[in-house]
Design a protein around this motif. Structure first.
Motif, mmCIF file in Angstrom:
data_model
loop_
_atom_site.group_PDB
_atom_site.id
_atom_site.type_symbol
_atom_site.label_atom_id
_atom_site.label_comp_id
_atom_site.label_asym_id
_atom_site.label_seq_id
_atom_site.Cartn_x
_atom_site.Cartn_y
_atom_site.Cartn_z
ATOM 1 N N GLY A 128 0.818 -1.211 0.000
ATOM 2 C CA GLY A 128 0.000 0.000 0.000
ATOM 3 C C GLY A 128 0.850 1.258 0.000
ATOM 4 O O GLY A 128 0.539 2.242 -0.681
ATOM 5 N N LYS A 129 1.935 1.232 0.763
ATOM 6 C CA LYS A 129 2.871 2.359 0.764
ATOM 7 C C LYS A 129 3.461 2.553 -0.632
ATOM 8 O O LYS A 129 3.594 3.679 -1.116
ATOM 9 C CB LYS A 129 3.984 2.108 1.778
ATOM 10 C CG LYS A 129 5.076 3.160 1.779
ATOM 11 C CD LYS A 129 6.270 2.726 2.628
ATOM 12 C CE LYS A 129 7.454 3.667 2.461
ATOM 13 N NZ LYS A 129 8.667 3.157 3.159
ATOM 14 N N LYS A 130 3.822 1.440 -1.284
ATOM 15 C CA LYS A 130 4.386 1.497 -2.637
ATOM 16 C C LYS A 130 3.406 2.147 -3.615
ATOM 17 O O LYS A 130 3.812 2.862 -4.543
ATOM 18 C CB LYS A 130 4.719 0.078 -3.099
ATOM 19 C CG LYS A 130 5.443 -0.014 -4.425
ATOM 20 C CD LYS A 130 6.912 0.317 -4.258
ATOM 21 C CE LYS A 130 7.694 0.123 -5.536
ATOM 22 N NZ LYS A 130 9.119 0.504 -5.371
ATOM 23 N N LEU A 131 2.113 1.915 -3.376
ATOM 24 C CA LEU A 131 1.081 2.453 -4.256
ATOM 25 C C LEU A 131 0.713 3.892 -3.913
ATOM 26 O O LEU A 131 -0.112 4.501 -4.592
ATOM 27 C CB LEU A 131 -0.172 1.571 -4.181
ATOM 28 C CG LEU A 131 0.002 0.131 -4.656
ATOM 29 C CD1 LEU A 131 -1.261 -0.670 -4.376
ATOM 30 C CD2 LEU A 131 0.351 0.072 -6.136
ATOM 31 N N GLY A 132 1.304 4.430 -2.845
ATOM 32 C CA GLY A 132 1.063 5.826 -2.495
ATOM 33 C C GLY A 132 -0.126 6.070 -1.597
ATOM 34 O O GLY A 132 -0.625 7.199 -1.526
ATOM 35 N N LEU A 133 -0.601 5.046 -0.882
ATOM 36 C CA LEU A 133 -1.725 5.243 0.028
ATOM 37 C C LEU A 133 -1.312 6.118 1.209
ATOM 38 O O LEU A 133 -0.170 6.060 1.676
ATOM 39 C CB LEU A 133 -2.241 3.896 0.546
ATOM 40 C CG LEU A 133 -2.781 2.907 -0.495
ATOM 41 C CD1 LEU A 133 -3.317 1.659 0.201
ATOM 42 C CD2 LEU A 133 -3.867 3.547 -1.345
ATOM 43 N N ALA A 134 -2.241 6.902 1.714
ATOM 44 C CA ALA A 134 -1.990 7.758 2.869
ATOM 45 C C ALA A 134 -1.943 6.916 4.143
ATOM 46 O O ALA A 134 -2.395 5.763 4.171
ATOM 47 C CB ALA A 134 -3.088 8.815 2.978
#
Length: 473
Positions: free
Chosen positions: A237-243
């Protein structure tokens, strides 16, 4: 680790476990009870072996480190609760070190443990504890104050924080799942705090936290698997740019995604070998049971529906196959598709009752990428490979000069998916190195401009008697 170090490590662990067991028995039963006497006998025998081999015993904590005679104890999933409980008890009395000399008697052990089980005294608890022991005739056990830990922000400290977060999260997952199985109240606050800590660690120390996923424990598979899926999902999720708030929501659902399995018979989840069709029918019901369990779990009223849907959708496939089957066409949510990848990867690469020979990590990634029958989102698989590299952390690889190495971190460069950072542990002749060396496979030879070393293939660590966890704890 030499045979002598392994023996010392085991003897130190046996001592900590015997000490904790005797404390617990004295807390629960009167002195004359057989369980108490047996526990004291075990403590005497283990301490006697340790005193006989080393002439004394020194048990002390430095921060989260536990040492027995200056040998740092390895704390795994199964032993975390014992080491933690003893650490907290000693700390409550202001004790940082317990020194035991030869000649200690059974009566001294009993008096010491009885006073350790008592409430700490408010003023100078350590000083008053030593005074009480002296007055009680305990002369072979000395207590001293804690030492200070290492420098803040050091790599070792970062690793210990990540490890503590991981082990605490496994303990929380175990508490929740067993609580639901037995119909007990569950501390939802602890679940939320565990997820917050995982998210914080992934944001601050992603590589080290991903490394913790190799601390898989065969006997704790269900609980460790839930934590691994949470870590992989939050990292993706971090890799995908999620807050951050989205990562927290994703992490909550990921940690609780297999809640429905607690409703299955234990003999089914622990069965060795292939399942029969009737048994598979029961297994296919666990996503539905998981959603229902989360809806009934008190205290989760603020849990977003999207996180709860993970329990229901994580075995659905993007081609509408998988389970549970839907009456009308539906597409799994983004969070569910993320968890499906994390769940599939960790499950396929982990040893368990019906999977004695798990697949190699790079093989699983290739199958996820190339096999449409997997039914996972191909774009998310590419992002996951970008996160882990083609050789995920914990992979055992053979280099082009036939040295054997363990992958300890993904490559640093954005395009270095096939060039991780490795720790070389065996030389080209198959001899273990006394001091493993770290090697960045992106390093090039100035004369040729080509990489100094490259990977020719992965291999099964059990074939070489390698415990991958030894290189991460």
């Amino acid at each position: 680790m030499s045979d002598g170090d392994r023996a010392a490590q085991q003897l130190g662990r046996d001592f900590v476990f015997a000490l904790h067991a005797a404390l617990r028995a004295l807390r629960l039963y009167p002195l004359e009870n057989r369980a108490v006497q047996n526990a004291l006998t075990e403590l005497e025998q283990v301490a006697g072996r340790l005193l006989g081999s080393e002439g004394g015993i020194s048990l002390h904590y430095v921060g989260d480190y536990c040492f027995v005679n200056d040998l740092r104890m390895r704390i795994d999933v199964g032993s975390f609760a014992t080491f933690g409980a003893l650490s907290r008890l000693l700390a409550s009395h202001g004790i940082g070190q317990v020194e035991v000399a030869e000649g200690v008697t059974r009566d001294e052990w009993t008096r010491f443990l009885t006073r350790l089980n008592a409430e700490p005294l408010p003023d100078d608890p350590l000083g008053q504890m030593n005074d009480r022991l002296t007055r009680a005739g305990v002369t072979h056990i000395l207590l001293t104050a804690p030492e200070q830990g290492g420098s803040a922000g050091s790599p070792d400290e970062a690793k210990e924080i990540a490890k503590k977060t991981y082990l605490q999260s496994v303990a929380v997952a175990r508490e929740v799942m067993l609580g639901v199985r037995m119909g007990k109240a569950v501390s939802v606050r602890r679940v939320k705090r565990a997820v917050q800590q995982i998210v914080d660690q992934v944001l601050q120390n992603e590589t080290t936290m991903l490394g913790m996923t190799v601390l898989r424990d065969y006997d704790q598979y269900t609980f460790a698997h839930s934590v691994n899926v949470c870590i992989f999902s939050v990292a993706l999720g971090k890799k995908l740019g999620l807050a951050r708030e989205q990562l927290y929501e994703l992490g909550m659902g990921a940690l609780l995604h297999d809640m429905g399995k607690v409703k299955l018979p234990i003999e089914l989840t622990n069965k060795e070998g292939a399942l029969e069709e009737a048994e598979w029918e029961l297994v296919r019901e666990h996503p539905t049971e998981g959603l229902l369990a989360l809806m009934e779990l008190r205290g989760l009223g603020t849990l977003p529906l999207r996180a709860m849907l993970l329990a229901y959708e994580h075995h659905m496939k993007i081609d509408q196959s998988g389970y549970p089957r839907s009456i009308r066409p539906r597409s799994p949510t983004l969070f569910s598709r993320i968890v499906a990848i994390a769940d599939g990867f960790d499950a396929a690469t982990t040893k368990r009752s019906y999977q004695a020979n798990p697949a190699l990590p790079d093989q699983v990634l290739r199958d996820m990428r190339d096999n449409p029958k997997r039914g996972v989102d191909p774009l998310l698989v590419k992002a996951f490979i970008s996160l882990t590299g083609y050789y995920p952390v914990g992979s055992v690889v053979i280099l082009d000069n036939y040295e054997l190495a363990v992958v300890v971190a993904p490559g640093k460069a954005p395009d270095a998916h096939h060039q991780p950072i490795v720790r070389v542990i065996y030389d080209e002749l198959g001899q273990p190195l006394d001091v493993p060396r770290t090697l960045d496979l992106t390093e090039t030879d100035p004369a040729t401009g080509r990489p100094r070393r490259s990977i020719i293939k992965t291999t099964d660590p059990e074939r070489y008697g390698i415990n991958v966890r030894d290189y991460f704890v």
